[in-house]
Design an enzyme around this catalytic site. Structure first.
Site, PDB file in Angstrom:
ATOM      1  N   SER A  33      30.776  34.831  35.551  1.00 61.34           N
ATOM      2  CA  SER A  33      31.119  36.076  36.068  1.00 61.34           C
ATOM      3  C   SER A  33      29.737  37.126  36.469  1.00 61.34           C
ATOM      4  CB  SER A  33      31.859  36.970  34.514  1.00 61.34           C
ATOM      5  OG  SER A  33      32.541  38.433  35.353  1.00 61.34           O
ATOM      6  N   GLY A  34      30.052  37.592  37.557  1.00 61.10           N
ATOM      7  CA  GLY A  34      28.763  38.463  38.019  1.00 61.10           C
ATOM      8  C   GLY A  34      29.095  40.208  37.679  1.00 61.10           C
TER       9      GLY A  34
ATOM     10  N   TYR B  40      34.320  37.775  43.939  1.00 61.16           N
ATOM     11  CA  TYR B  40      35.036  36.216  44.469  1.00 61.16           C
ATOM     12  C   TYR B  40      36.360  36.447  44.572  1.00 61.16           C
ATOM     13  CZ  TYR B  40      36.109  31.522  45.631  1.00 61.16           C
ATOM     14  OH  TYR B  40      36.568  30.439  46.133  1.00 61.16           O
TER      15      TYR B  40
ATOM     16  N   SER C 154      34.129  38.730  38.505  1.00 65.55           N
ATOM     17  CA  SER C 154      32.905  39.557  38.529  1.00 65.55           C
ATOM     18  C   SER C 154      33.411  41.106  38.512  1.00 65.55           C
ATOM     19  CB  SER C 154      32.150  39.275  39.594  1.00 65.55           C
ATOM     20  OG  SER C 154      31.561  37.907  39.922  1.00 65.55           O
TER      21      SER C 154
ATOM     22  N   ASN D  81      37.189  42.147  39.137  1.00 62.86           N
ATOM     23  CA  ASN D  81      37.535  40.731  39.398  1.00 62.86           C
ATOM     24  C   ASN D  81      37.277  39.958  38.181  1.00 62.86           C
ATOM     25  OD1 ASN D  81      38.838  38.843  41.403  1.00 62.86           O
ATOM     26  ND2 ASN D  81      36.868  37.977  41.399  1.00 62.86           N
TER      27      ASN D  81
END
Length: 371
Positions: A275-276, A127, A237, A199
């Site tokens: 968080s991905g 993101y 992420s 990120n």
């Protein structure tokens, strides 16, 4: 500047010639960067990883892992089911996954022609809406096409490029990073290469070679981006792509993907709630897997495919290579990225190299006390 340019060496195994994912023969990387200051503030892009030149018509074995699932990496269900990666890999921002996926479908149709087959491309996201006008949908199909056309071997651009243009990592400017490791065996050399779009992470948890860099370079030294309290610290992420030329089967690929998550942790990521953290590993050491199609003569299909497999006793070494390359790829993000003034004037500051050197070379307090 990469980590090694600053004297920061991660691990003990040697790198490939470019210290990049492209050290795996046949792997190519392409970026398109959209960086337009002012209003509305476009700081985004797309990165593609091409496993080999014939990926649209010749799958490779692959496996995946999820550290935390507040993110997206399309196509994983079929990879988990079949163990095969059938497309190039795209990396972009969260709200551009659809257009990148559709563009990769078009690229496969262009490569294979019309026929009765499906396309389930792999596209990962992180993101960038704090620094980029993410709802403006600035990534378009032609950008994906350009990234594919420009994909090359050799050195890979890092930092504020491609899908990583608008990213933040451990409170510093984030983005794209890559690294590789090699090892020699009785049957030849194996290479493991990693590329990350980072990120993620909290400043205070950042560790480099075990040194608490994030604690030593606090917000008083390098300000954190001023974000709304709506954002939980550590939200974000990381996408990790692991490539190897070792002859791995799908379950072995999944094990490499899992080990790359250990490197995320070593640098300070903890898979926070929002968080991905998604990992994908593919192996090019087994080739000749036929593509899917129903309009071909089934009686003419090859009923068996000869395969090779890395011996179990060598997997630990490949785990080590994966962890080291992933860890250094994240550090390369931080050393390569440059300060960005993004949407609404929000600033993500780069990791200052002089402060990093000081943080890494200053003795720990307990050592100072004993001197």
């Amino acid at each position: 500047m990469r980590a090694r340019d600053l004297g920061v060496v991660v691990g003990e195994h040697p790198t490939g010639p470019n210290n990049a994912i492209t050290d795996v023969t046949g792997v190519r990387v392409g970026h398109v960067t959209l960086d337009e200051p002012g209003s509305p503030g476009v700081h985004t892009g797309v990165t593609v990883v091409v496993p080999h030149d014939d990926i649209w018509t010749e799958p490779v074995f692959a496996g995946a892992h999820r550290l935390n699932g507040s993110g997206e990496l399309t196509g994983l269900e079929w990879i988990r089911e079949s163990g095969e990666l059938t497309s190039a890999i795209g990396l972009t921002n969260t709200h551009s996954v659809g257009v990148v996926r559709d563009a990769l479908v078009s690229a496969q149709v262009e490569a294979r022609g019309e026929g009765v087959y499906w396309s389930l491309p792999v596209v990962g996201e992180t993101y960038d809406g704090l620094l980029n006008d993410i709802n403006g949908h600035h990534v378009r199909a032609e950008h994906v096409r350009s990234a594919l056309d420009s994909a090359r071997g050799g050195p890979v651009a890092e930092g504020n490029v491609g899908g990583g243009t608008g990213m933040i990592c451990h409170g510093f400017k984030g983005g794209i990073g890559t690294s590789s490791r090699v090892t020699d065996t009785a049957t030849g050399r194996y290479t493991v290469g990693v590329l990350v779009q980072a990120n993620h992470g909290r400043r205070e948890r950042l560790r480099i070679n075990g040194v608490p860099v994030g604690e030593r370079i606090g917000p008083d030294a390098v300000p954190l981006p001023e974000v709304s309290r709506r954002y939980e610290p550590g939200s974000g992420s990381i996408i990790v792509i692991v490539a190897t030329d070792a002859p791995l089967l799908p379950h072995q690929c999944a094990r490499l993907a899992q080990r790359s998550a250990l490197a995320v942790s070593r640098v300070g990521g903890s898979g926070e709630q929002y968080s991905g953290d998604m990992m994908l590993a593919f192996a090019t050491g087994n080739r000749g897997i036929p593509p899917y199609a129903w309009d071909e003569d089934p009686d003419a299909a090859v009923p068996e495919i000869p395969l090779r497999m890395v011996a179990p006793q060598l997997m630990t070494r490949l785990f080590d290579l994966t962890i080291e390359a992933t860890e250094e790829a994240i550090v390369n993000v931080l050393t390569s990225a440059t300060t960005l003034v993004g949407r609404n004037g929000l600033t993500a500051h780069a990791l200052d190299h002089d402060l990093l050197h000081e943080a890494l070379t200053t003795p720990f307090p307990e050592f100072q006390e004993t001197r």
